[in-house]
Design a protein around this motif. Structure first.
Motif, short mmCIF file in Angstrom:
data_model
loop_
_atom_site.label_atom_id
_atom_site.label_comp_id
_atom_site.label_asym_id
_atom_site.label_seq_id
_atom_site.Cartn_x
_atom_site.Cartn_y
_atom_site.Cartn_z
N GLN A 281 0.64 -1.34 -0.11
CA GLN A 281 0.08 -0.16 -0.01
C GLN A 281 1.13 1.55 0.18
N ALA A 282 0.55 2.19 -0.67
CA ALA A 282 1.37 3.98 -0.49
C ALA A 282 0.77 4.05 0.64
N LEU A 283 2.25 4.38 1.27
CA LEU A 283 2.20 5.12 2.90
C LEU A 283 2.53 6.56 2.64
N VAL A 284 2.22 7.32 3.24
CA VAL A 284 2.51 8.93 3.50
C VAL A 284 2.39 9.41 4.98
N ARG A 285 3.55 10.35 4.79
CA ARG A 285 4.28 10.17 6.76
C ARG A 285 2.73 11.45 6.97
N GLN A 293 -1.54 4.54 5.56
CA GLN A 293 -1.80 4.21 4.32
C GLN A 293 -2.03 5.12 3.64
N THR A 294 -1.96 5.55 2.02
CA THR A 294 -3.50 6.26 1.80
C THR A 294 -3.36 5.63 0.26
N PRO A 295 -4.58 6.07 -0.23
CA PRO A 295 -4.74 5.74 -2.11
C PRO A 295 -3.71 6.11 -2.33
N LEU A 296 -2.98 5.05 -3.60
CA LEU A 296 -2.14 5.54 -4.71
C LEU A 296 -2.32 7.07 -4.73
N PRO A 297 -4.01 7.60 -5.69
CA PRO A 297 -2.95 9.18 -6.58
C PRO A 297 -3.05 10.36 -5.53
N GLU A 298 -3.46 9.59 -4.26
CA GLU A 298 -3.07 10.90 -3.23
C GLU A 298 -1.96 10.96 -2.66
N ALA A 299 -1.50 9.67 -2.83
CA ALA A 299 0.03 9.18 -2.33
C ALA A 299 1.03 9.91 -3.41
N LEU A 300 0.59 9.72 -4.65
CA LEU A 300 1.52 11.04 -5.78
C LEU A 300 1.26 12.82 -5.72
N ASP A 301 0.29 12.50 -5.12
CA ASP A 301 -0.26 14.16 -4.74
C ASP A 301 0.93 14.85 -3.83
N ILE A 432 12.57 6.36 7.11
CA ILE A 432 12.42 7.95 7.25
C ILE A 432 12.05 8.13 6.41
N ALA A 433 11.38 7.33 5.28
CA ALA A 433 11.18 7.71 4.05
C ALA A 433 9.49 8.77 4.25
N HIS A 434 9.39 10.04 3.18
CA HIS A 434 7.77 10.62 3.47
C HIS A 434 6.74 10.27 3.21
N VAL A 435 7.14 9.35 1.60
CA VAL A 435 6.03 8.66 1.16
C VAL A 435 6.75 7.63 -0.03
N VAL A 436 5.71 6.58 0.88
CA VAL A 436 6.26 4.78 0.33
C VAL A 436 5.50 5.04 -1.05
N LEU A 437 6.40 3.52 -2.15
CA LEU A 437 4.81 4.44 -3.38
C LEU A 437 5.49 2.66 -3.82
N GLY A 480 5.87 12.85 -12.96
CA GLY A 480 5.88 13.72 -13.54
C GLY A 480 4.91 14.63 -14.38
N VAL A 481 3.42 13.70 -13.88
CA VAL A 481 2.42 14.95 -14.90
C VAL A 481 1.68 15.97 -13.60
N ARG A 482 2.20 15.62 -12.12
CA ARG A 482 1.93 16.21 -11.30
C ARG A 482 2.78 17.59 -10.89
N LEU A 483 3.85 17.11 -11.52
CA LEU A 483 4.82 18.28 -11.54
C LEU A 483 5.16 19.36 -12.52
N GLY A 484 4.46 18.53 -13.58
CA GLY A 484 3.89 19.21 -15.21
C GLY A 484 5.42 19.42 -16.42
N LEU A 485 6.02 18.58 -15.37
CA LEU A 485 7.20 18.24 -16.25
C LEU A 485 7.04 17.77 -18.08
N PRO A 486 7.94 18.41 -18.28
CA PRO A 486 7.64 18.75 -20.16
C PRO A 486 7.96 17.36 -20.62
N GLY A 487 7.03 16.00 -21.95
CA GLY A 487 7.36 15.12 -22.05
C GLY A 487 6.36 13.96 -21.17
N PHE A 488 5.68 14.11 -19.97
CA PHE A 488 4.79 13.49 -18.99
C PHE A 488 3.53 13.98 -19.18
#
Ligand code: FES
Length: 526
Positions: A281-285, A293-301, A432-437, A480-488
């Motif tokens: 499961q995705a994890l967010v501190r 435990q966090t839904p994956l889209p929210e963890a990516l956010d 020590i991770a802040h977000v685990v995917l 990448g798409v959440r960060l608005g990176l070119p090519g993603f």
């Protein structure tokens, strides 16, 4: 070269080879030309003991054993004559004299050559009235192999394997004639890094592995071609799959990589696929400092938001990337693009190391260190310096190799503002991770890996994880798409990624997933 004729078909073969070797070289042995055999094995010395491979050679009065008869130009061979058939029946009758015929309770049933050839050449009744000779039952020859001695047909493949491949020679034939038995030498155990291969090459159910024995009937298994990812050799395997579960790895023949062998550690590494320490499961501190435990889209956010905060406060150079030598070429390629588009400072890879030998086992304990280096991920020296100087404020890490390999102490990372960890299994780094995917194991995705010799090989998705794990490349595309990176654009198509990799990097030119055969594409060292 010599021209031989087998059952009316002409073949060009190499001089000096035996009939079985020559047909095996051509790939037609047991794939068009059926010459049953027990004691012969393409990677072991010739024994000539089972006599099942007899064939008729024109101009030679007696039947000849194909495993130890050299080809000569103009040779005409008949593998299907009445004399040959009767000889096979005679051999099978003698081999079955002492066999318990216990197929219903034998774990080899379904992949047993004695069963297959008894069906093809057995006479259907027994002429012997004598009791079968006494033999040992369920003997643990060592930590990995169980021996049911009464099923043994004395082909001696196991004896030759231990002498000729690992060189340990624990097994021998003891006593003589009718009393001959395979045994370990007094005081010795069958215990070498390749011991479980004897179960693969045992043509009957005499040698079985403690690991796989009685787990599942083999006819329920689907063999999916794949790779062992335990070290940089990239041994070819078949994954035995049923019920969306991998039950075993067995070696898949690739003469350029692993011949027909695999080490025991690699064979048992399938256990990592469904192990209890998988990240599921995705994890967010959270605010309390605990991973939640966090839904994956929210963890990516959350990961994208944290990285955006570091970029805004310190610039993109304050972010470092740590690739994993376990990651596939496609995932690493996406990571490389991600770091470049982000403007991140350093891109390192840490490779765990361990024992090696002259047979198969390589010191680099990951499948794709070579691929990572080819894509420009270098050792962690620069990253360690940046950590020490305080220039880094955040890292995106694929896998826990960085800490697991000893390249960096956990404490050196503890002061970072953001650690985004993409991983398959739980680890110290997760603390020590802040977000685990959660990411996929090699057995759960289509991908390619580059072995120590530069050979690019592919593996296929054999099972689907029962939880929300994604390929690293897909998670990075999401970031990448959440960060608005070119090519993603958030999409991840592994075939398209592989095509782009082959088009952009000369090392991978002509080696996209779609063009790789099951044997892979050789590198400069073969
Ligand atoms: Fe030829 Fe055994 S395979 S004698």
């Amino acid at each position: 070269m010599a021209t031989i004729t087998v059952d009316g078909e002409r073949y060009e073969v190499s001089e000096g080879r035996t009939v079985l070797q020559a047909l095996d070289d051509l790939g037609v042995l047991m794939a068009g030309v059926e010459i049953p055999h027990y004691c012969w094995h393409p990677k072991l010395s010739i024994d000539g003991s089972c006599r099942l491979c007899q064939v008729e050679v024109e101009g030679v009065p007696k039947l000849q054993i194909a495993c130890d008869t050299r080809v000569r130009d103009g040779m005409v061979i008949d593998t299907k004559s009445e004399r040959v058939r009767r000889a096979r029946e005679g051999v099978m009758e003698l081999l079955l004299v002492n066999h318990p015929l216990d197929c219903p309770i034998c774990d080899q049933a379904g992949e047993c050559k004695l069963q297959d050839y008894a069906f093809a050449y057995g006479v259907g009744h027994s002429r012997s009235r004598e009791a079968r000779r006494p033999a040992k039952k369920r003997v643990e020859l060592g930590p990995t192999i169980v021996f049911d001695q009464e099923r043994c047909i004395l082909c001696r493949r196991c004896v030759r394997f231990c002498r000729e491949v690992p060189g340990s020679g624990e097994l021998g034939v003891f006593a003589r004639g009718d009393d001959s038995m395979i045994e370990t030498f007094p005081g010795a155990e069958l215990d070498n890094p390749y011991s479980m291969n004897v179960a693969d090459i045992c043509p009957v159910g005499a040698l079985t592995t403690r690991d796989f024995r009685f787990k599942i009937r083999v006819w329920f298994l689907e063999d999916v071609p794949g790779l062992c990812t335990g070290c940089s050799n990239g041994c070819n395997v078949h994954l035995g799959v049923a019920n969306n579960k991998v039950y075993r790895y067995v070696p898949r023949r690739n003469d350029a990589v692993n011949e027909t062998w695999i080490c025991d550690a690699g064979r048992l590494s399938y256990q990592q696929i469904g192990s209890a320490d998988r990240l599921t499961q995705a994890l967010v501190r959270g605010e309390l400092g605990v991973l939640e435990q966090t839904p994956l889209p929210e963890a990516l956010d959350a990961a994208a938001g944290a990285l955006r905060g570091v970029v805004d406060a310190h610039g993109a150079e304050a972010i470092g990337g740590v690739a994993s030598a376990h990651a596939s070429n496609e995932d690493l390629f996406v990571f490389r693009r991600f770091l470049q588009a982000l403007g991140a400072r350093s891109a390192a890879v840490a490779v765990p190391t361990g024992d090696s030998d002259e047979v198969l086992i390589k010191a680099e304990k990951a499948a794709n260190a070579e691929g990572a280096r080819a894509l420009g991920f270098m050792g962690p020296t620069e990253l360690v310096e940046a950590l020490g100087s305080g220039a880094l404020r955040a890292v995106v890490v694929m896998g826990h190799d960085l800490v697991g390999s000893g390249a960096v102490e956990l404490a050196a990372l503890a002061g970072l503002e953001v650690i985004v960890l993409l991983d398959t299994h739980r680890s110290e780094l997760e603390r020590i991770a802040h977000v685990v995917l959660p990411t996929r194991h090699a057995a759960e995705k289509d991908a390619s890996y580059t072995n120590h010799a530069g050979r690019v090989q592919r593996s296929f998705a054999a099972v689907e994880p029962a939880f929300e794990a994604r390929p690293d490349g897909e998670l990075l595309s999401g970031l990448g798409v959440r960060l608005g990176l070119p090519g993603f654009d958030g999409r991840f198509d592994v075939a398209a990624i592989s095509d782009a990799l082959a088009a952009e990097h000369p090392t991978f030119a002509g080696r996209a997933l779609a063009s790789l055969s099951e044997d892979g594409a050789p590198g400069p060292e073969g």
